[in-house]
Write an enzyme that holds these catalytic residues in place. Structure first.
Site, mmCIF file in Angstrom:
data_model
loop_
_atom_site.group_PDB
_atom_site.id
_atom_site.type_symbol
_atom_site.label_atom_id
_atom_site.label_comp_id
_atom_site.label_asym_id
_atom_site.label_seq_id
_atom_site.Cartn_x
_atom_site.Cartn_y
_atom_site.Cartn_z
ATOM 1 N N CYS A 73 0.830 -1.208 0.000
ATOM 2 C CA CYS A 73 0.000 0.000 0.000
ATOM 3 C C CYS A 73 0.860 1.251 0.000
ATOM 4 O O CYS A 73 0.451 2.286 -0.528
ATOM 5 C CB CYS A 73 -0.923 -0.006 1.207
ATOM 6 S SG CYS A 73 -0.063 -0.095 2.762
ATOM 7 N N HIS A 432 -1.672 1.451 7.437
ATOM 8 C CA HIS A 432 -2.103 1.418 6.050
ATOM 9 C C HIS A 432 -1.968 2.817 5.476
ATOM 10 O O HIS A 432 -2.253 3.806 6.157
ATOM 11 C CB HIS A 432 -3.558 0.953 5.979
ATOM 12 C CG HIS A 432 -4.053 0.810 4.575
ATOM 13 N ND1 HIS A 432 -3.491 -0.064 3.672
ATOM 14 C CD2 HIS A 432 -5.041 1.441 3.908
ATOM 15 C CE1 HIS A 432 -4.119 0.031 2.522
ATOM 16 N NE2 HIS A 432 -5.068 0.944 2.639
#
EC number: 3.4.19.12
Lengths: 491, 619
Positions: A73, A432
């Protein structure tokens, strides 16, 4: 000095992350498997019941997502951020087209720039492409050729990857030889064709095209100036220019309850600091041989920044363990850097007047904040207030952003527009990355920027409001400089 | 190579000096400029030549004449700025600025000038017609540039050429008036050609060109590029290409072509790769790399160095007779600025019947230079291009520093290959004959040696237990009342006396008693001129008794009055003693050991007998 300190902190944080990665590896594998199974089930459901017409309808104004190849990510969010910068894509297009013209270079040497170019082009295209989700595996493979070892299940830092990309692109650029070798007849004959009448050399022949290192840097390249001045005799050292690709700003410790603004971080970055133990040459001469360690004053100012990228949320607690700063830093859609332009000593009076302006804007800020708090309850459309706005606007609730833009646009010479925000959810050990970015602009539009914002998380893409973007906890901020209307295009 | 570049901008007021600097660093035209820009330091990675650059502005309003003079002295390159739309500023270039700069700069240190015509956006026609005669008139003007700070035109070019004028100057290479390279440049490039000509046939073939390309530019060479180069040379001159290779004329033509096309950094890259500085002299860093020798250690050539020197020998031994004729030797040392070997070298090493240095003599002389004066050896290898041909960091890679001699003595073995033997004796006792006999010359050949070609050294090889070792003989002058420390420092000593001279041995005995009786250096007494009638020595002891008393080997008979080359057995023995000095002292240790053993046994016996007596009394 703050720059060096930040660099040191950055390295320590990276080492810590790498050390802890091995322990997380086993856990991540299991999660990867479960995630894969869940994704497969979701895809199956979507294929079975998703109508085709809905798919086309959703595609308008969207960009492709990026497949998560196993904790990638950080790379996906960075690529989305880069794709939102038109000047970088333009520079990369020139770079890759120039490389393709050079036959002598092998394709392997320019693999990184070409794969990056393909990805960013697809991510910044206005027309809906064939794919809803793209794959960054080619770029990952090219990065491994540069000895940047990325294990598939190890978390990495988006900021670190940014530097890897910029330094690798510079390395590809520098592979072109700066000196023509003795048997390079092509270059020698090429120089005969280009006849520059305004330059003449003693050897008599027409001059060859010069290496373009002075100009063709990537758009993130900027320059910092710094100088030292002696407090005792006020002797000033020559102005030293340094290069940077991004500014790592630390969050200053502000009084409790007050919001931290981007301008405060920038001013903290360029603030003067006292350095001891430095010998001043002028004092040494004046003291007739006596060596005195005079205190010197160092001042840093950013200047001539084409594009700016800010972000730094990691710091060290008193116990020595790394923690993530959770304070919200207020930032705006437009950033004016006129205050941070370097001016010479002869303009010190103007500098003083600018300081007075800053002070003047600080006083009504308290009122503005109070006013803002009140207006938040009755008017949600009021833009966020901070020190960069002139004081005249702070007392006018209900002012629209259009008027605000017009005002800044006409007065500010170094105006930057926000193009992307990278946000990190989580703590030091896991988390994230997501990206807020602008939609690709229409090809026929007058402005290369679109006013529509998107929220991108790997392969998930949805629309977002400007309010949501400005209220996020920014990890990396991408600003791009705006061109004034009527101003000639830079060569 | 220069570490940084300092650029000074001068000119009339209002011509745009400060705007030029600000346009460079900010990449946009400043609407408002101060009278003078602050001194700017630009880091190396931003500049085209990867060199830190300092840019200094000048303001007549803010600075005094004295400050201007100081800046002119400190500058590496000076840009004289004029306005293309202001005739007065153009005239001031020749009437004021160039004379001022010439007056304030040292004539030996050459400061290049750049003529900068600013505000080219305000006029339609170029001022080059006015400026070019000025450039031709003053040889220090390197470049003329017309630019526009407002349009950012030629701003980068201006500062690039200012850098280039300092880092890659045209002056030492090329004469524009004659359109030819200067003699010092031709000389340097000729040496580079000769070094790169690995087979010494006067032609750079494709392999040699590829090696040259890889050495200087580190870029692979395409075969088509080679053909293009040869075609260009063939097109322009008749004898530039020969046997599909590049001749020296073709090589020089290529460099001239690059210089005429403004590509003189290519030639500078070649020159600097081969060790030249901006004055076209070999640099001290190139000739004398940093090299430290601990005490009691010697210096020798390593295996790669011998291979390199062997290839140099083969390269110049054109008639393949394993010897270098005077012409071949002169050809070998053409890449040197002077002739390093005098006529005494022929009496230091082995030669053939014609007096030419043989292959063995050639290597021996190199070994001697390395042993006695390693700095000179590094210099010689630098002239030969050792570090370039062998792709090493410097010539120091050719040298082996041996282990400390004390450690060798402790461990009773040595890795050294070169051993020094000092030869001492009274005048006329035959020391020189002893040295020349080592080179295989008998008395008949020795008489042909001229007195002014005499050498006090002789070096050749011997075989000790199958290993080839170098023995270096050094004749010590007997006139000196006191022998110096260097005369005493050696691996083995020869004390030579004339058996036909009754007073000759007295000198040897005195030297031994004074300097070598208590040292660990092995000593050998040489009875020279053994073909003559032996006379009784006046010394109190006969030589044989003297040797027996001091536990030396008996005097070794030696004569060079032989029909053929004298025998080398004596020299092999000397080398063996130098290699294993502890063996001569083992005899002493043995005698002491046995003496102590006998005393111990006696004491033990006496004690045993006393014990026996005591036991008897108790009964």
């Amino acid at each position: 000095m703050p720059w060096c300190k930040q660099g040191t902190t950055d390295k320590l944080v990276r080492e810590f992350l790498r050390t802890g990665a091995a322990a997380r590896n086993k856990m991540m594998k299991n999660w990867g498997v479960i995630g894969g199974i869940a994704a497969a089930m979701a895809a199956g459901v979507y294929v079975l019941w998703g109508p085709i017409s809905d798919r086309r309808k959703k595609r308008k104004g969207m960009v492709p997502g990026l497949l998560n190849l196993g904790n990638t990510c950080f790379m996906n969010s960075l690529l989305q951020g880069l794709a939102a910068c038109p000047s970088f894509i333009r520079w990369l297009e020139d770079f890759t087209s120039q490389n393709s013209a050079d036959r002598e270079r092998t394709e392997r040497e320019t693999q990184l720039s070409r794969s990056l170019m393909q990805l960013l082009k697809a991510l910044s295209s206005h027309d809906p492409g064939e794919d809803d989700v793209l794959d960054a595996g080619g770029l990952l493979e090219a990065l491994r050729l540069y000895r940047w070892h990325i294990s598939s299940f190890e978390e990495q830092d988006a900021h670190e990857l940014f530097h890897v990309l910029t330094s690798s692109l510079e390395e590809e650029q520098e592979r072109q030889p700066r000196v023509a070798h003795l048997f390079d007849m092509q270059t020698l004959e090429k120089s005969v064709e280009s006849k520059e009448k305004n330059i003449s050399c003693r050897s008599g022949g027409p001059l060859h095209p010069i290496p373009s290192l002075w100009r063709t840097r990537h758009p993130f390249h900027g320059r910092l100036t710094s100088y030292m001045a002696c407090k005792r005799c006020e002797q000033q050292s020559p102005v030293h220019y340094d290069s940077f690709d991004s500014l790592s700003l630390s969050i200053p410790s502000i009084q409790w309850g007050r919001p931290v603004t981007l301008d405060q971080c920038l001013q903290h970055f360029i603030s003067s600091e006292t350095i001891k133990e430095v010998e001043c040459e002028n004092c040494t001469k004046q003291q007739a041989g006596e060596l005195v360690n005079g205190e010197v004053l160092e001042s840093q100012r950013t200047t001539f920044v084409k594009q700016l990228k800010l972000g730094k949320r990691l710091t060290w607690s008193k116990e020595g363990s790394p923690i993530k700063r959770q304070e919200h830093v207020q930032f705006t859609e437009y950033l004016s850097l006129d205050r941070y332009k370097h001016c010479s000593a002869a303009q010190s009076q103007q500098k003083t007047s600018r300081t007075n302006k800053a002070k003047a804007s600080a006083d009504p800020k308290d009122k503005a904040i109070a006013n803002g708090v009140d207006s938040e309850h009755c008017n949600n459309n009021k833009p966020q207030s901070n020190g960069t706005f002139p004081s005249v606007f702070l007392h006018s609730p209900g002012l629209s952003s259009q008027l605000n833009l017009t005002y800044d646009y006409s007065t500010s010479e170094y105006l930057f527009r926000l193009t992307a925000v990278l946000v990190h959810h989580g703590d030091m050990h896991s988390g994230h990355f997501i990206t807020y970015r602008r939609c690709p602009a229409a090809p026929r539009g007058t402005s290369p920027f679109s006013s529509q914002w998107l929220w991108v998380s790997d392969d998930s893409v949805r629309k977002a409001s400007l309010q949501e973007v400005l209220s996020s906890s920014a990890y990396l901020l991408f600003y791009e400089r705006m061109q004034r209307p009527g101003l000639r295009v830079e060569e | 190579m220069r570490k940084d570049v300092r650029i000074l901008l001068v000119g009339e007021p209002k011509v745009g000096k400060t705007s030029l600097i600000m346009s460079l660093v900010s990449e946009e035209f400043p609407d408002e400029v101060p009278p003078r820009a602050e001194e700017i330091t630009i880091p190396a990675d931003v500049t085209p030549e990867r060199v830190p650059t300092h840019i200094v502005d000048y303001s007549e309003a803010e600075q005094s004449d004295e400050q201007l003079y100081q800046e002119i002295t400190k500058a590496n390159v000076i840009c004289i700025v004029y306005s293309v739309n202001n005739k007065k500023s153009i005239e001031k270039v020749t009437s004021h600025w160039i004379p001022l700069i010439n007056e304030r700069t040292d004539k030996d240190s050459r400061v290049p000038l750049i003529l900068v015509g600013n505000k080219s956006d305000l006029v339609e026609h170029s001022s080059m017609e006015t400026i070019l005669p000025i450039m031709n008139q003053y040889s220090e003007i390197e470049t003329c540039v017309e630019c526009s700070a407002k349009n950012l035109k030629n701003i980068s070019e201006l500062f690039y050429y200012a850098q280039k004028a300092v880092l890659h100057p045209t002056g030492p290479l090329y004469s524009p008036e004659e359109k030819e390279m200067k003699p010092s440049c031709i000389k340097a490039l000729t040496r580079i050609f000769k070094i790169s000509d690995l087979d010494n046939d006067g032609i750079l073939n494709d392999n040699e060109l590829n090696f040259f390309q890889r050495t200087c530019f580190n870029i692979p060479l395409a075969p088509q590029a080679l053909e293009d180069v040869k075609n260009v040379v063939r097109k322009n001159m008749t004898d530039g290409v020969k046997d599909n290779g590049l001749t020296l004329k073709g090589f020089l033509f290529l460099h001239t072509l690059f210089i005429q096309r403004g590509r003189h950094e290519t030639t500078w890259t070649v020159l600097r790769r081969f060790g030249y500085d901006d004055d076209l002299e070999l640099t001290q860093e190139y000739l004398f790399p940093l090299f430290k020798i601990p005490p009691d250690c010697t210096t020798e050539l390593n295996h790669n160095a011998y291979l390199f020197l062997q290839s140099v020998f083969d390269k110049h031994d054109k008639d393949r007779d394993c010897a270098l004729s005077p012409d071949e030797l002169k050809d070998l040392f053409k890449v040197f600025p002077y002739m390093p070997w005098g006529p005494d070298v022929n009496n230091t090493v082995c030669t053939n019947e014609q007096g030419w240095i043989t292959y063995q003599g050639y290597l021996s002389q190199w070994t001697l230079t390395t042993y006695l004066d390693v700095q000179r050896c590094l210099e010689y290898l630098g002239y030969l291009g050792y570090s370039i041909i062998q792709e090493q960091e410097s010539q120091a890679a050719a040298i082996t520093v041996t282990r400390n001699k004390r450690i060798d003595l402790q461990k009773k073995q040595t890795q050294r290959s070169v051993f020094r033997c000092n030869v001492l004796g009274a005048r006329g006792c035959g020391k020189s004959g002893f040295l020349q006999a080592f080179l295989g010359r008998n008395l008949v050949r020795q008489k042909r040696i001229r007195e002014d070609h005499k050498s006090y050294y002789a070096i050749s090889t011997t075989y000790v237990y199958g290993q080839e070792k170098y023995l270096l003989l050094h004749e010590v002058l007997p006139d000196v009342e006191f022998l110096s420390e260097a005369d005493l420092a050696c691996d083995v000593v020869c004390l030579v006396y004339d058996i036909s001279n009754p007073r000759s041995f007295e000198y040897c005995a005195k030297v031994y008693k004074k300097h070598f009786m208590d040292s660990k250096t092995p000593c050998v007494i040489i009875a020279a001129k053994s073909d003559l009638h032996e006379a009784r020595q006046y010394y109190s002891l006969s030589p044989l008794d003297f040797c027996r008393k001091h536990k030396l080997h008996p005097p070794q008979l030696f004569t060079c009055n032989t029909t053929e080359a004298p025998s080398k057995d004596l020299y092999t023995k000397l080398t063996t003693m130098a290699m294993y000095p502890h063996m001569t002292q083992a005899d002493l240790k043995n005698s002491t050991f046995w003496l102590r053993a006998s005393v111990g046994a006696t004491v033990f016996a006496v004690l045993g007998f006393a014990m026996y007596k005591a036991l008897l009394k108790q009964r």
